[in-house]
Design a protein around this motif. Structure first.
Motif, PDB file in Angstrom:
ATOM      1  N   SER B 134      41.379  30.035  38.468  1.00 36.01           N
ATOM      2  CA  SER B 134      41.853  31.609  38.400  1.00 36.01           C
ATOM      3  C   SER B 134      42.339  31.894  37.464  1.00 36.01           C
ATOM      4  O   SER B 134      43.436  32.397  37.307  1.00 36.01           O
ATOM      5  N   PRO B 135      41.491  31.631  36.106  1.00 40.99           N
ATOM      6  CA  PRO B 135      42.108  31.884  34.891  1.00 40.99           C
ATOM      7  C   PRO B 135      42.149  33.272  34.434  1.00 40.99           C
ATOM      8  O   PRO B 135      42.330  33.579  33.231  1.00 40.99           O
ATOM      9  N   GLY B 136      41.757  34.099  35.272  1.00 48.84           N
ATOM     10  CA  GLY B 136      41.481  35.742  34.644  1.00 48.84           C
ATOM     11  C   GLY B 136      40.634  35.821  33.648  1.00 48.84           C
ATOM     12  O   GLY B 136      39.583  35.310  33.633  1.00 48.84           O
ATOM     13  N   ALA B 158      47.207  44.680  25.153  1.00 49.16           N
ATOM     14  CA  ALA B 158      48.049  44.794  26.178  1.00 49.16           C
ATOM     15  C   ALA B 158      46.986  44.589  27.678  1.00 49.16           C
ATOM     16  O   ALA B 158      47.693  45.356  28.760  1.00 49.16           O
ATOM     17  N   PHE B 159      45.991  43.810  27.814  1.00 49.59           N
ATOM     18  CA  PHE B 159      45.356  43.789  29.084  1.00 49.59           C
ATOM     19  C   PHE B 159      45.499  42.338  29.484  1.00 49.59           C
ATOM     20  O   PHE B 159      45.022  41.959  30.389  1.00 49.59           O
ATOM     21  N   LYS B 160      46.426  41.412  28.725  1.00 46.50           N
ATOM     22  CA  LYS B 160      47.244  40.322  29.470  1.00 46.50           C
ATOM     23  C   LYS B 160      48.767  40.836  29.197  1.00 46.50           C
ATOM     24  O   LYS B 160      48.877  41.143  27.933  1.00 46.50           O
ATOM     25  N   ARG B 286      37.930  31.551  29.656  1.00 47.25           N
ATOM     26  CA  ARG B 286      36.967  30.437  29.039  1.00 47.25           C
ATOM     27  C   ARG B 286      36.870  29.187  29.889  1.00 47.25           C
ATOM     28  O   ARG B 286      35.884  28.593  29.724  1.00 47.25           O
ATOM     29  N   ILE B 287      37.763  28.842  30.535  1.00 43.09           N
ATOM     30  CA  ILE B 287      37.814  27.349  31.360  1.00 43.09           C
ATOM     31  C   ILE B 287      36.990  27.379  32.103  1.00 43.09           C
ATOM     32  O   ILE B 287      36.156  26.684  32.526  1.00 43.09           O
ATOM     33  N   ALA B 288      36.296  28.732  32.781  1.00 40.19           N
ATOM     34  CA  ALA B 288      35.244  28.733  33.988  1.00 40.19           C
ATOM     35  C   ALA B 288      33.989  28.542  32.977  1.00 40.19           C
ATOM     36  O   ALA B 288      33.077  27.919  33.663  1.00 40.19           O
ATOM     37  N   VAL B 316      36.177  29.817  42.657  1.00 42.56           N
ATOM     38  CA  VAL B 316      36.598  30.584  41.445  1.00 42.56           C
ATOM     39  C   VAL B 316      37.189  31.952  42.058  1.00 42.56           C
ATOM     40  O   VAL B 316      36.633  32.641  42.947  1.00 42.56           O
ATOM     41  N   LEU B 317      38.700  32.230  41.577  1.00 45.46           N
ATOM     42  CA  LEU B 317      38.958  33.405  42.319  1.00 45.46           C
ATOM     43  C   LEU B 317      39.189  34.568  41.017  1.00 45.46           C
ATOM     44  O   LEU B 317      39.448  34.248  39.876  1.00 45.46           O
ATOM     45  N   GLY B 318      39.431  35.884  41.751  1.00 43.95           N
ATOM     46  CA  GLY B 318      39.892  36.714  41.090  1.00 43.95           C
ATOM     47  C   GLY B 318      39.082  37.326  39.753  1.00 43.95           C
ATOM     48  O   GLY B 318      37.825  37.253  39.904  1.00 43.95           O
ATOM     49  N   LYS B 328      38.135  44.225  40.156  1.00 43.77           N
ATOM     50  CA  LYS B 328      38.946  42.982  39.548  1.00 43.77           C
ATOM     51  C   LYS B 328      40.333  43.550  39.556  1.00 43.77           C
ATOM     52  O   LYS B 328      40.750  44.410  38.799  1.00 43.77           O
ATOM     53  N   SER B 329      41.074  43.189  40.744  1.00 42.10           N
ATOM     54  CA  SER B 329      42.484  43.551  40.782  1.00 42.10           C
ATOM     55  C   SER B 329      43.330  42.124  41.117  1.00 42.10           C
ATOM     56  O   SER B 329      42.708  41.377  41.648  1.00 42.10           O
ATOM     57  N   GLY B 330      44.711  42.659  40.869  1.00 41.18           N
ATOM     58  CA  GLY B 330      45.602  41.552  41.461  1.00 41.18           C
ATOM     59  C   GLY B 330      45.522  41.656  42.968  1.00 41.18           C
ATOM     60  O   GLY B 330      45.506  40.467  43.545  1.00 41.18           O
TER      61      GLY B 330
HETATM   62  C1  LIG Z   1      47.324  47.096  32.553  1.00 38.89           C
HETATM   63  C2  LIG Z   1      46.768  46.630  34.061  1.00 38.89           C
HETATM   64  C3  LIG Z   1      47.342  47.279  35.104  1.00 38.89           C
HETATM   65  C4  LIG Z   1      47.048  46.650  36.249  1.00 38.89           C
HETATM   66  N1  LIG Z   1      47.415  47.194  37.374  1.00 38.89           N
HETATM   67  C5  LIG Z   1      46.915  46.580  38.504  1.00 38.89           C
HETATM   68  C6  LIG Z   1      47.590  47.265  39.671  1.00 38.89           C
HETATM   69  O1  LIG Z   1      48.065  48.155  39.775  1.00 38.89           O
HETATM   70  N2  LIG Z   1      47.191  46.560  40.989  1.00 38.89           N
HETATM   71  C7  LIG Z   1      46.164  45.487  40.889  1.00 38.89           C
HETATM   72  O2  LIG Z   1      46.031  44.943  42.082  1.00 38.89           O
HETATM   73  N3  LIG Z   1      45.742  44.940  39.938  1.00 38.89           N
HETATM   74  C8  LIG Z   1      46.286  45.475  38.705  1.00 38.89           C
HETATM   75  N4  LIG Z   1      45.849  44.977  37.568  1.00 38.89           N
HETATM   76  C9  LIG Z   1      44.703  43.727  37.512  1.00 38.89           C
HETATM   77  C10 LIG Z   1      45.440  42.425  37.729  1.00 38.89           C
HETATM   78  O3  LIG Z   1      46.549  42.308  36.639  1.00 38.89           O
HETATM   79  C11 LIG Z   1      44.333  41.402  37.763  1.00 38.89           C
HETATM   80  O4  LIG Z   1      43.121  41.826  38.485  1.00 38.89           O
HETATM   81  C12 LIG Z   1      44.891  39.963  38.201  1.00 38.89           C
HETATM   82  O5  LIG Z   1      45.896  39.702  37.401  1.00 38.89           O
HETATM   83  C13 LIG Z   1      43.950  39.064  38.254  1.00 38.89           C
HETATM   84  O6  LIG Z   1      44.395  37.702  38.794  1.00 38.89           O
HETATM   85  P1  LIG Z   1      43.562  36.329  38.348  1.00 38.89           P
HETATM   86  O7  LIG Z   1      44.259  35.211  39.075  1.00 38.89           O
HETATM   87  O8  LIG Z   1      42.447  36.356  38.255  1.00 38.89           O
HETATM   88  O9  LIG Z   1      44.094  36.535  36.721  1.00 38.89           O
HETATM   89  P2  LIG Z   1      45.695  36.229  36.083  1.00 38.89           P
HETATM   90  O10 LIG Z   1      46.620  37.039  37.049  1.00 38.89           O
HETATM   91  O11 LIG Z   1      45.497  37.013  34.624  1.00 38.89           O
HETATM   92  O12 LIG Z   1      46.090  35.037  36.106  1.00 38.89           O
HETATM   93  C14 LIG Z   1      45.419  34.119  35.220  1.00 38.89           C
HETATM   94  C15 LIG Z   1      46.383  32.864  34.591  1.00 38.89           C
HETATM   95  O13 LIG Z   1      45.765  31.804  34.264  1.00 38.89           O
HETATM   96  C16 LIG Z   1      46.061  31.243  33.264  1.00 38.89           C
HETATM   97  N5  LIG Z   1      45.003  30.450  32.319  1.00 38.89           N
HETATM   98  C17 LIG Z   1      44.268  30.954  31.697  1.00 38.89           C
HETATM   99  N6  LIG Z   1      43.195  30.054  31.356  1.00 38.89           N
HETATM  100  C18 LIG Z   1      43.959  28.980  31.541  1.00 38.89           C
HETATM  101  C19 LIG Z   1      43.596  27.703  31.479  1.00 38.89           C
HETATM  102  N7  LIG Z   1      42.578  27.263  30.585  1.00 38.89           N
HETATM  103  N8  LIG Z   1      44.561  26.496  31.587  1.00 38.89           N
HETATM  104  C20 LIG Z   1      45.312  27.163  32.414  1.00 38.89           C
HETATM  105  N9  LIG Z   1      45.855  28.209  32.859  1.00 38.89           N
HETATM  106  C21 LIG Z   1      45.130  29.266  32.304  1.00 38.89           C
HETATM  107  C22 LIG Z   1      46.849  32.640  32.281  1.00 38.89           C
HETATM  108  O14 LIG Z   1      48.054  32.141  31.667  1.00 38.89           O
HETATM  109  C23 LIG Z   1      47.239  33.224  33.628  1.00 38.89           C
HETATM  110  O15 LIG Z   1      48.634  33.142  33.873  1.00 38.89           O
HETATM  111  C24 LIG Z   1      46.305  45.536  36.128  1.00 38.89           C
HETATM  112  C25 LIG Z   1      45.879  44.895  34.886  1.00 38.89           C
HETATM  113  C26 LIG Z   1      46.084  45.326  33.839  1.00 38.89           C
HETATM  114  C27 LIG Z   1      45.742  44.989  32.407  1.00 38.89           C
END
Ligand SMILES: Cc1cc2nc3c(=O)[nH]c(=O)nc-3n(C[C@H](O)[C@H](O)[C@H](O)COP(=O)(O)OP(=O)(O)OC[C@H]3O[C@@H](n4cnc5c(N)ncnc54)[C@H](O)[C@@H]3O)c2cc1C
Lengths: 109, 422
Positions: B134-136, B158-160, B286-288, B316-318, B328-330
């Protein structure tokens, strides 16, 4: 409290209509309920804390089932809750009520 | 297995910190092992649910380089002055101490799918039975000509969230009177469809207080965007004359930036800007790709359990996943994590597996106490996550409804962060 709720479940109140009677007669599978509840805990905190969304732990099972039923048939309106409840069958609502009734608002989780 | 474990622990002491509960750890031998890469909305939730519900029967390792996770969600509210920076930060202490998760602060740099190991930047190799990625997101190189990651401190994305968000806020506050803020909006699909437009609302809110003659220009490659009518109505009501958006018809998709001159060229027209917020095109973290589970920019998954279409032992999540109809949301990542956790636990310990169901709601704040939302329920159908029923806020709702919607988002933030971090 719990015993009273179960008793009441068997002899549900006379004002319940047929759909509600069926829902109240359903046996709740708390383990299924725990899984289903994971959908709810993104919004409703399991600790029972209230920050803009009401707590739903430790409710009486009948009240819980009827509330969910009213969201499901939209007699109680709320955009998110109506969509969430719409796809819950009686089995799911009963399971959720059984699980949430096991949680104590004072517990930490 | 023992050698790997020892190697992992040994290197761990030097390069990383394993905040594990010693008791759970000592009992860990011979147990099935789940490794989760990424401690965000998807990964932290999956790790917590697997550890919590398996009650010690599964050894869970969470690999995450940062010690404090700053949520992207609500980061726009920080830009608008409604949150403090510290409100966005969350740490992994409870996941380690209360749930016995081995939290390893390091980067995953490779996956050996035959040996079923994850290699870490610190040199260790971590074995798994099931791997959850779940690397975003990462950014697509070259998607905005003139911009690359090396200039992110001049033109932040500012998108991370984290230092990038702080930088963007500082830049906005330092804008000269009447200065120009330019946002380069991303093409679909990207994380948080309403995110760029909530950001514009929040920056307009800040500017309307400290710099009311400032202007905001959005260069957008998309015809339409999420909750567009609601955002446009709000901008007209609260920030009249401040915000202009150029869609693809007006060259919004034909943009070049020059970070050294702080200029933006939109379809041949050069604008001198005080702040340029470049939100590039996105792809799976990238890890994906390194794990070989992506097809194009994203990782295809089976909608029943979030397992990769390329490897049954990887999930694979998120944001990184090709998640069908889900945005794609939290919220979505957190929802998928719980389906995945139930399936992974079932596969490893024969606990009961229940049918997948997913939900999402995305709230946006457009001005003080004025919240809007869009949401839907989803289930597996036709080989993807398919939407069943949805809802969206309406224009012209009264102030009490909008305030209740905003308050709900506060409740959700408290709920989801408790669901992720315990
Ligand atoms: C400005 C903004 C506003 C947002 N507002 C909302 C909202 O109001 N509501 C909502 O639901 N969503 C919102 N989102 C979207 C939300 O932040 C993402 O969709 C969510 O964080 C995705 O979760 P994820 O687990 O896929 O990735 P993330 O939460 O980004 O987590 C990924 C993690 O993986 C880690 N990582 C990456 N690569 C590696 C690696 N190789 N090894 C180890 N760790 C690694 C990173 O450090 C990170 O901590 C918003 C996003 C932005 C940018």
């Amino acid at each position: 409290m719990r015993a009273a709720a179960i008793l009441a479940l068997c002899a549900f109140p006379a004002f319940a209509n047929e759909a509600e009677e069926l829902l109240l007669a359903e046996t709740g599978d708390a383990e299924y309920g725990e899984y289903l509840a994971s959908e709810c805990t993104s919004c409703h905190q399991i600790s029972g804390a209230m920050d803009g969304i009401p707590p739903i732990v430790g409710w009486d099972e009948i009240a819980f089932r009827l509330t969910m039923h009213h969201f499901r048939n939209k007699t109680r309106e709320h955009q998110a809750m109506n969509v969430i409840a719409a796809r819950l069958g009686d089995e799911e609502i009963a399971a959720l009520s059984a699980y949430f009734a096991t949680l104590n608002p004072e517990d930490d989780g | 297995m023992n050698i790997n474990r020892r190697l992992f622990m040994g290197t761990g002491a030097a390069a990383t910190v394993a905040l594990s509960a010693p008791m759970v750890r000592a009992a860990g031998h011979g147990k099935p092992r789940v490794v989760v890469v990424g401690g965000g909305a998807g990964g932290a939730t999956a790790a917590r649910y697997i550890a919590k519900d398996s009650e010690g029967a599964i050894d869970v390792t969470l690999i995450e380089p940062t010690r404090t996770y700053y949520t992207c969600f609500f980061s726009n509210l920080y830009l608008g002055g409604f949150k403090e920076f510290d409100d966005l930060g969350h740490t992994y202490g409870t996941l380690a101490s209360a749930y016995g998760i081995n939290v390893v602060h390091d980067w995953a740099v490779g996956v050996d799918r035959d040996a079923r190991t994850v290699s870490l930047a610190g040199g260790a190799s971590v074995p798994y039975d099931k791997l959850i990625l779940s690397p975003g997101i990462d950014f697509v190189e070259g998607s905005v000509p003139g911009w690359d990651i090396s200039v992110q401190n001049v033109m932040p994305h500012a998108f991370k969230a984290g230092s990038q968000t702080e930088l963007l806020k500082a830049q906005v506050e330092a804008m000269p009177e009447g200065g120009l803020f330019v946002m380069i909006a991303p093409p679909n699909p990207y994380r948080c469809p309403p995110g760029p437009y909530e950001r514009v609302s929040m920056i307009a809110h800040t500017l309307s207080k400290i710099n009311p003659s400032a202007k905001i220009l959005i260069a957008d490659p998309k015809e339409k965007y999420s909750k567009q009518g609601l955002f446009e109505a709000a901008w007209q009501k609260y920030y009249p004359g401040m915000i202009e958006r150029l869609g693809p018809d007006f060259g919004g998709g034909n943009v070049t930036v020059d970070p050294s001159a702080m200029t933006v060229d939109i379809d041949g027209e050069v604008e001198q800007a005080a702040v340029v917020n470049v939100i590039p095109a996105m792809k799976a973290g990238r890890i994906a790709e390194l794990a070989g589970v992506t097809d194009g920019n994203w990782a295809p998954i089976n909608p029943e359990d979030m397992s990769s279409k390329a490897d049954p032992d990887i999930y694979v999540l998120g944001d990184a996943a090709a998640q069908g109809d889900m945005p794609k949301s939290g919220f979505a990542a957190n929802s998928q994590a719980k389906v995945c956790a139930n399936a992974v636990r079932g596969a490893l310990t024969e606990s009961r597996v229940f049918p997948a169901k997913y939900t999402n709601t995305c709230w946006s704040l457009v001005s003080e106490n004025d919240g809007i939302k869009v949401g839907a329920s989803y289930e597996p159908a036709e080989g993807k996550i398919s939407s069943i029923e949805g809802f969206v806020s309406q224009t012209g709702e009264d102030a009490a409804v909008r305030q209740a919607t905003y308050e709900e988002s506060e409740g959700w933030y408290a709920g989801i962060t408790a669901d992720m971090f315990g």
